[in-house]
Scaffold this motif. Structure first.
Motif, mmCIF file in Angstrom:
data_model
loop_
_atom_site.group_PDB
_atom_site.id
_atom_site.type_symbol
_atom_site.label_atom_id
_atom_site.label_comp_id
_atom_site.label_asym_id
_atom_site.label_seq_id
_atom_site.Cartn_x
_atom_site.Cartn_y
_atom_site.Cartn_z
ATOM 1 N N VAL A 130 130.314 42.073 -13.943
ATOM 2 C CA VAL A 130 131.196 41.036 -14.681
ATOM 3 C C VAL A 130 131.196 39.561 -14.964
ATOM 4 O O VAL A 130 131.983 38.944 -15.861
ATOM 5 C CB VAL A 130 132.881 41.358 -14.843
ATOM 6 C CG1 VAL A 130 133.178 43.068 -14.998
ATOM 7 C CG2 VAL A 130 133.338 40.669 -13.316
ATOM 8 N N SER A 131 130.375 38.923 -13.320
ATOM 9 C CA SER A 131 130.695 37.597 -13.549
ATOM 10 C C SER A 131 131.896 37.137 -13.365
ATOM 11 O O SER A 131 132.691 37.886 -12.704
ATOM 12 C CB SER A 131 129.742 36.085 -14.533
ATOM 13 O OG SER A 131 131.252 36.256 -15.106
ATOM 14 N N PRO A 138 137.445 44.864 -5.616
ATOM 15 C CA PRO A 138 136.504 44.545 -4.790
ATOM 16 C C PRO A 138 136.121 43.303 -4.008
ATOM 17 O O PRO A 138 135.939 42.645 -2.503
ATOM 18 C CB PRO A 138 134.906 45.403 -4.836
ATOM 19 C CG PRO A 138 135.773 45.977 -5.972
ATOM 20 C CD PRO A 138 136.536 45.455 -6.989
ATOM 21 N N GLN A 139 135.597 42.183 -4.539
ATOM 22 C CA GLN A 139 135.548 41.135 -4.342
ATOM 23 C C GLN A 139 136.555 40.656 -3.217
ATOM 24 O O GLN A 139 136.848 39.888 -2.601
ATOM 25 C CB GLN A 139 135.892 40.359 -5.281
ATOM 26 C CG GLN A 139 134.584 38.783 -4.633
ATOM 27 C CD GLN A 139 133.921 37.939 -6.257
ATOM 28 O OE1 GLN A 139 135.788 36.826 -7.321
ATOM 29 N NE2 GLN A 139 133.071 37.659 -6.960
ATOM 30 N N VAL A 140 137.877 40.179 -3.841
ATOM 31 C CA VAL A 140 139.080 40.306 -3.287
ATOM 32 C C VAL A 140 139.564 41.071 -1.060
ATOM 33 O O VAL A 140 139.490 40.361 -0.961
ATOM 34 C CB VAL A 140 140.592 40.731 -3.755
ATOM 35 C CG1 VAL A 140 141.832 39.848 -2.756
ATOM 36 C CG2 VAL A 140 139.710 39.404 -4.941
ATOM 37 N N LYS A 141 138.821 42.412 -1.682
ATOM 38 C CA LYS A 141 139.379 43.499 -0.025
ATOM 39 C C LYS A 141 138.201 42.564 0.055
ATOM 40 O O LYS A 141 138.166 43.072 1.767
ATOM 41 C CB LYS A 141 138.803 44.238 -0.876
ATOM 42 C CG LYS A 141 139.916 45.265 -2.002
ATOM 43 C CD LYS A 141 139.878 46.867 -2.318
ATOM 44 C CE LYS A 141 140.977 47.595 -3.545
ATOM 45 N NZ LYS A 141 141.032 48.590 -3.524
ATOM 46 N N GLY A 346 128.895 27.334 -8.799
ATOM 47 C CA GLY A 346 129.304 29.236 -8.490
ATOM 48 C C GLY A 346 127.397 29.757 -8.738
ATOM 49 O O GLY A 346 126.849 29.511 -8.131
ATOM 50 N N SER A 347 127.496 31.784 -8.626
ATOM 51 C CA SER A 347 126.587 32.133 -9.039
ATOM 52 C C SER A 347 127.242 33.040 -10.056
ATOM 53 O O SER A 347 128.430 34.002 -10.160
ATOM 54 C CB SER A 347 126.158 32.574 -7.515
ATOM 55 O OG SER A 347 125.310 33.835 -7.588
ATOM 56 N N THR A 348 125.760 33.436 -10.472
ATOM 57 C CA THR A 348 126.343 34.100 -11.963
ATOM 58 C C THR A 348 126.383 36.048 -10.621
ATOM 59 O O THR A 348 127.205 36.488 -11.804
ATOM 60 C CB THR A 348 124.863 35.060 -12.549
ATOM 61 O OG1 THR A 348 124.833 33.586 -13.171
ATOM 62 C CG2 THR A 348 124.643 35.796 -13.949
ATOM 63 N N PHE A 349 125.557 36.549 -10.223
ATOM 64 C CA PHE A 349 125.552 37.281 -9.467
ATOM 65 C C PHE A 349 126.619 38.094 -7.990
ATOM 66 O O PHE A 349 126.665 39.192 -7.558
ATOM 67 C CB PHE A 349 124.286 37.580 -9.559
ATOM 68 C CG PHE A 349 123.012 38.247 -10.537
ATOM 69 C CD1 PHE A 349 123.124 39.353 -11.060
ATOM 70 C CD2 PHE A 349 122.438 37.353 -10.760
ATOM 71 C CE1 PHE A 349 122.275 39.783 -12.380
ATOM 72 C CE2 PHE A 349 121.744 37.468 -11.974
ATOM 73 C CZ PHE A 349 121.705 38.822 -12.854
#
Length: 466
Positions: A130-131, A138-141, A346-349
């Motif tokens: 989703v960017s 999942p990113q937070v976990k 930042g980073s897109t992926f």
């Protein structure tokens, strides 16, 4: 032969190889059995020859089209790998290899781990990207796991190790400006504070222009000069040399690998890392540990620097974290994180839910104390096995390493040994000046596979080291 067609034929060939199996089965009656076996053996031989032709054509086409369509920055053998399981891989001809390179220390759980596969499949069917404009669970976990298991307070996600190091360089540069009381967005103050980044001989931090400036091999840098200015390189493990260049108002950060991988499997001493910590504190510089290759269990501890009892301000991770999917991360203390603002980097992926969900699974498996104890035990078995197998060979100078990162120091180039080992079904790679055999198998490698690797390398060393 078209690649798709060849792939289908290889699938047929794989099943044809099983045609020889009935020869070992009991025939309907003892009189007919010899005839049945002769017929089946003949058919199997014909089908295996046919399968070999398919594999030859498939391999040839892939190699030729790779050379035609892909930029030639790699020197690869004419082998096409088609599948893997655990620490084993098979090429298009069905030849089996023991993989003691693990995709250059990436495939920590080996090939096709069912737990990893389930995690990837599960998340791919729900939400893959989703960017970073929005939150995902999942990113937070994953960040919570990384922070709570380490020195760090925050995580920044990237896609690779070199990207993680580039981010750490940027964070260090801005930190120095803020620490000096300067406006970091005022271009006129760019050189009024500490900007130098110190690294060490034998280091490898990546191939992008900032990370490349911190990497020791001139052959990697010379064609692309000038690389990032403001980099200073001193001898690895030479604390006095480091003391001569790490200065307040001059040094922004010091980048060091607790165990050098590409440089030759060179572990740092506790005294050296503790000394760097003290020098950085005195100079208001940041200490950055590059654990792209040795972090997350490779050394038998979750983080490589835990062997030394020294904590950094930042640490870069990448290779094993998502079990083969591309990910990088910078772990950082709050005093560094506090200087960064939205829009600074930042980073897109990076940090997408697919790769982070997979990484959570990888982390949970590797961080288990019993798993890490197994890595330590198997690492000791690998080094002792290599020493025994190579004992008496005058061209072998040392076997060294920690956990399942191991280097065999030779008195000559290691390429011929690596090639001969590959011909015998053992995949290892080189390091250092090309005079070191590097072994970084999947962390799930078995003791039997380790014993086989040592046996074959011992035999090959006797044949090729002259």
């Amino acid at each position: 032969m078209h690649v798709v067609a060849a792939t289908a034929l290889l699938g047929q060939a794989s099943s044809l190889r099983g045609a020889a199996v009935p020869c070992n089965a009991k025939a309907a009656n003892s009189k007919s059995r010899p005839r049945v076996c002769r017929v089946l053996a003949t058919a199997a031989a014909e089908k295996q020859a046919e399968a070999g032709t398919f594999a030859d054509d498939f391999t040839k086409e892939i190699v030729e089209e790779e050379k035609k369509y892909i930029l030639q920055t790699y020197a690869r053998p004419d082998i096409v790998f088609t599948n893997g399981e655990g620490a084993r891989m098979w090429d298009a001809h069905g030849k089996e290899y023991l993989d003691f390179s693990a995709g250059i220390a990436v495939n920590a759980l080996g090939h096709g781990d069912p737990r990893w596969l389930e995690a990837v499949t599960e998340q791919a069917g729900v939400l893959s990207h989703v960017s970073n404009l929005f939150h995902t669970a999942p990113q937070v976990k994953l960040a919570k796991r990384l922070v709570e298991s380490s020195f760090a307070d925050r995580v920044f996600y990237a896609n690779t190790g070199t990207e993680a190091n580039e981010a750490a360089i940027k964070f260090a540069r801005k930190y120095a400006k803020v620490k000096a009381g300067l406006d970091p967005y005022n271009a006129d103050t760019a050189l009024e504070c500490a900007t130098e980044i110190v690294s060490f001989t034998g280091s490898f931090h990546g191939r992008t222009m900032g990370s490349l400036a911190l990497t020791y091999k001139d052959q990697y840098k010379t064609p692309f000069q000038p690389v990032m200015p403001g980099s200073v390189m001193v001898p690895y493990m030479d604390l006095e040399a480091a003391r001569g260049v790490i200065k307040k108002g001059k040094t922004a950060a010091v980048f060091v690998e607790p165990i050098q991988g590409e440089g030759g499997i060179n572990p740092a001493s506790q005294e050296f890392l503790q000394g760097l910590r003290q020098l950085c504190d005195e100079a208001d510089a940041l200490l950055v540990f590059d654990e792209v290759q040795v972090g997350l269990g490779r050394t038998g501890k979750l983080w490589g620097h835990e062997h030394h009892g020294v904590s950094p301000d930042m640490m870069s991770l990448a290779k094993p974290l998502a079990g083969g999917l591309p990910i990088g991360a910078v772990l950082l203390k709050e005093h560094v994180a506090a200087v960064m603002a939205p829009g600074d980097h930042g980073s897109t992926f990076a940090g997408n839910p697919l790769v982070c969900h997979a990484a959570c699974t990888v982390f949970d498996i590797i961080s288990d104390p019993e798993f890490l104890a197994g890595v330590t035990r198997k690492g000791e078995l690998l080094r002792s096995g290599l020493r025994a197998a190579l004992e008496g060979n005058p061209h072998v100078q040392e076997v060294r390493g920690l956990g399942l990162i191991c280097g065999v120091q030779l008195d000559q180039m290691a390429g011929p040994l690596v090639t001969a080992a590959r011909d015998r079904g053992i995949i290892v790679i080189t390091a250092g000046k090309g005079d070191i055999v590097r072994l970084v198998p999947p962390l799930v490698v078995s003791e039997e596979e380790i014993e086989k690797c040592c046996k074959v390398l011992g035999e090959v060393a006797k044949e090729v080291l002259k």
